[in-house]
Every structure is written in structure tokens, then in C-alpha cells.
Design an enzyme around this catalytic site. Structure first.
Site, short mmCIF file in Angstrom:
data_model
loop_
_atom_site.label_atom_id
_atom_site.label_comp_id
_atom_site.label_asym_id
_atom_site.label_seq_id
_atom_site.Cartn_x
_atom_site.Cartn_y
_atom_site.Cartn_z
N ASP A 134 0.64 -1.16 -0.06
CA ASP A 134 -0.05 -0.01 -0.14
C ASP A 134 0.70 1.30 -0.15
OD1 ASP A 134 -2.30 1.57 0.16
OD2 ASP A 134 -2.21 1.64 2.50
N CYS A 188 -21.00 -11.62 -5.33
CA CYS A 188 -21.99 -10.81 -4.69
C CYS A 188 -23.35 -11.07 -5.13
CB CYS A 188 -21.52 -9.30 -5.27
SG CYS A 188 -20.10 -8.62 -4.40
N CYS A 191 -26.91 -8.99 -4.18
CA CYS A 191 -26.75 -8.10 -2.78
C CYS A 191 -26.42 -6.87 -3.25
CB CYS A 191 -26.05 -8.97 -1.90
SG CYS A 191 -25.64 -8.08 -0.22
N CYS A 194 -24.02 -3.16 0.67
CA CYS A 194 -23.01 -2.19 0.99
C CYS A 194 -23.35 -0.71 0.37
CB CYS A 194 -21.69 -2.65 0.52
SG CYS A 194 -21.82 -3.17 -1.31
N CYS A 198 -24.22 2.80 2.69
CA CYS A 198 -23.31 4.15 2.61
C CYS A 198 -23.98 5.16 2.86
CB CYS A 198 -22.59 4.06 1.39
SG CYS A 198 -21.42 5.64 1.22
N CYS A 214 -16.08 9.30 0.04
CA CYS A 214 -16.01 8.23 1.06
C CYS A 214 -15.92 8.93 2.48
CB CYS A 214 -15.15 7.40 0.60
SG CYS A 214 -14.83 5.93 1.77
N CYS A 241 -13.47 4.33 7.97
CA CYS A 241 -15.20 3.71 8.02
C CYS A 241 -15.18 2.29 7.70
CB CYS A 241 -15.90 4.72 6.99
SG CYS A 241 -17.94 4.24 7.16
N CYS A 244 -19.33 -0.23 4.97
CA CYS A 244 -19.63 -1.04 3.61
C CYS A 244 -19.33 -2.43 3.88
CB CYS A 244 -19.32 -0.52 2.51
SG CYS A 244 -17.50 -0.55 2.49
N CYS A 248 -21.69 -6.43 5.00
CA CYS A 248 -21.48 -7.25 4.01
C CYS A 248 -21.72 -8.80 4.59
CB CYS A 248 -20.01 -7.35 3.58
SG CYS A 248 -19.68 -8.61 2.31
#
Length: 313
Positions: A134, A188, A191, A194, A198, A214, A241, A244, A248
């Protein structure tokens, strides 16, 4: 079958497990053809907000061979950070993203990657490569998906069928030919939890997040005042945060991590709302000295707390 390629792949995966990584997969180092137009559109639409670094090194983000000479393989690892015990998240509690509960993951993972790279060179020979966590233009979720470690969900986080989505992603890009793993199916389905959950409508379409909307962006990346139009929408999240991810269904499979460094500082667990609102430089330094929260600095954290404060009864 190339026996040395298979053996090298097995060696690396076994060592990654030994070092504490939960999953390890391999993808061929190649141009990310599918991601290229998506990234270009995302940037053109300004969805990176003030994260100007996202617009840098466009070509390198899409081709690992521009980061490592003669790159042949991208080895991707997942490290779980789901806590055994969550910090309080009631209506009047200030909230931290779970990835920031303990020690900054960059420190923890870089040490593991360094050890893995040393092992690769000791066991296999002169292998060229670089470790990433990252901190460089690497599209980690795309490589994890290619390596079969999960699929990218509608919230754009990687989801693993066995442990959900609360994990860090790291890579070794190597000039070593390894056995690639294949991608897996997207589970997914229909669904939309998420998207529906939000509070700032940052998930503008399935699989598309406007980063500039976000809560994580506002509380970490944004260096100036938070826009008034989003006041009252943060649900007391003051660093990052998890909404989301928390909603799930796949995170019902999340298991507590086994990395002691990710355990919260003891003082963090006892902070009440007044402590947050009156946080001092000494307390900030004591609790967050080696934490990812240092990214926002004391002034940024105080700004976030102040912005959320009127939301509470």
C-alpha cells in the site's frame, strides 16, 4: 510440467503461511488490460478527489514490469486484521476503522515481506524483486483477484469466501517464473447492502466508489476543512469507516486475527467521548505513536471529532 517452477511456488506459499499470512496466491506479471479503462475513467471523473498521487504513475499502476525489471510473477498475500473484540460502536461512541486498532500495518507487513524475500533468495538464488504494501503504484486488489484470493465486491473491497474482507493486501513482484493461480467467481449476486448502507452515497454504482465522497477520504486523505454538506452523515466515524464491510454478509465468516501487533493499545479501549473531544498531544502520542491514525495527525483527528460532535444527542 516445470518441476522447479512448481517447487518454487510451493516453497514461497509455505513460507508465507509460516510468516503468518492467511492466504498467498500468484498471478503472471502482465498488463492489467481490464483495469486500464476503469482507472482512466475514474480519474477523469475526479473520483480520487485530492488524492493526487492516484493520478501519478498511471502506466506503472497497470504494468508491474515497469516497477521491476523483467518481472514475471506477482505474489499476493492477505493478512487478517479482524479484531477479537471490537471497540465500542454505540450511538455516542467515536469510531475507528478496525484496521487502525493496533500497530500500523506497514511496519508489521514490511518486516514479514523482508523475511520472505530473504528466504526466497536463500532457497532459490539470485531473484530480483520488490516488496509492496500500500505504498507504491500497485493495484493490490486487482492482483489479489488475479491470484484467486477473492473477488472485488460492489464496495470495491476484495472479498475472500473464507474470511470476508477485513485483511491487508501485500505483494512481492519477482523476476521469477511461478505457477499462477486462476481468478475465482464473483459471489456478490444481487446483494446491494453495501450500496444501501453508505451514508454519503459514495458507492455511485456497483463496483464504482467515488473516493471523494467516502468517509475514509474525508477523515484521512482530506487535509482541509470537511465540507458542510456532509455534516451529520458520518455516524461518528473519526478515522476511516467500516460501514460497507460491516453490512457485507460475507463478513459473517470473519475470524479474529492472530497478529499480536494488531491488538488495540490498552488506553484506546477505555477512551470515552470526553477523552476523544479533549484529546491532548501527550495522549495522542501515547496511544497512536505506532498507529495508522498518525496519518491524520492530532489536528486532523481533532477536526474529525469536532465535525462529528454535533451529530450526537
Amino acid at each position: 510440467m516445470n518441476l522447479s517452477k512448481t517447487r518454487h511456488t510451493q516453497l514461497i506459499k509455505a513460507k508465507a503461511r509460516e510468516l503468518g499470512f492467511d492466504f498467498c496466491g500468484v498471478a503472471k506479471a502482465d498488463f492489467l488490460e481490464e483495469e486500464a479503462p476503469r482507472l482512466e475513467t475514474w480519474l477523469k471523473n475526479g473520483m480520487h478527489g485530492q488524492m493526487n498521487y492516484m493520478a501519478n504513475h498511471f502506466d506503472k499502476r497497470l504494468d508491474p514490469r515497469l516497477l521491476v525489471d523483467d518481472a514475471k510473477s506477482v505474489v499476493t498475500m492477505l493478512l487478517n486484521y479482524y479484531p477479537a473484540q471490537r471497540l465500542p460502536e454505540g450511538e455516542s461512541d467515536y469510531k475507528l476503522s478496525k484496521y487502525a486498532y493496533g500497530e500500523d500495518y506497514h511496519f508489521v507487513i514490511k518486516d514479514k515481506l523482508r523475511e520472505l524475500m530473504t528466504y526466497v533468495r536463500a532457497e532459490i538464488g539470485e531473484v530480483g524483486g520488490r516488496a509492496f504494501v500500500d505504498s507504491a503504484p500497485v493495484m493490490d486488489k486487482a492482483w489479489a483477484k488475479r491470484a484467486g484470493l477473492g473477488w472485488v465486491g460492489k464496495h470495491t473491497n476484495l472479498i475472500n469466501r473464507e474470511i470476508g474482507s477485513f485483511f491487508f493486501i501485500a505483494e512481492l513482484i519477482l523476476d521469477l517464473d511461478l505457477e499462477p493461480d486462476g481468478p475465482i467467481t464473483d459471489y456478490c449476486g444481487t446483494c446491494t447492502r453495501c450500496i444501501d448502507a453508505c451514508p454519503t452515497d459514495a458507492i455511485v454504482d456497483p463496483y464504482v466508489v467515488d473516493g471523494s465522497k467516502c468517509i475514509s477520504y474525508f477523515t484521512i486523505e482530506l487535509k482541509e476543512s470537511i465540507p458542510e454538506e456532509v455534516r451529520g452523515q458520518f455516524d461518528n466515524w473519526v478515522f476511516g469507516c467500516d460501514i460497507c464491510q460491516d453490512v457485507c454478509p460475507w463478513n459473517r465468516f470473519a475470524k479474529p486475527h492472530k497478529t499480536p501487533a494488531f491488538t488495540p493499545h490498552p488506553d484506546l479501549e477505555t477512551l470515552n467521548q470526553r477523552d476523544w473531544e479533549e484529546i491532548t498531544a501527550d495522549i495522542f502520542q501515547t496511544i497512536f505513536r505506532r498507529s495508522a491514525v498518525k496519518r491524520t495527525k492530532l489536528a486532523g483527528l481533532k477536526r474529525n471529532v469536532s465535525f462529528c460532535k454535533p451529530n450526537r444527542p
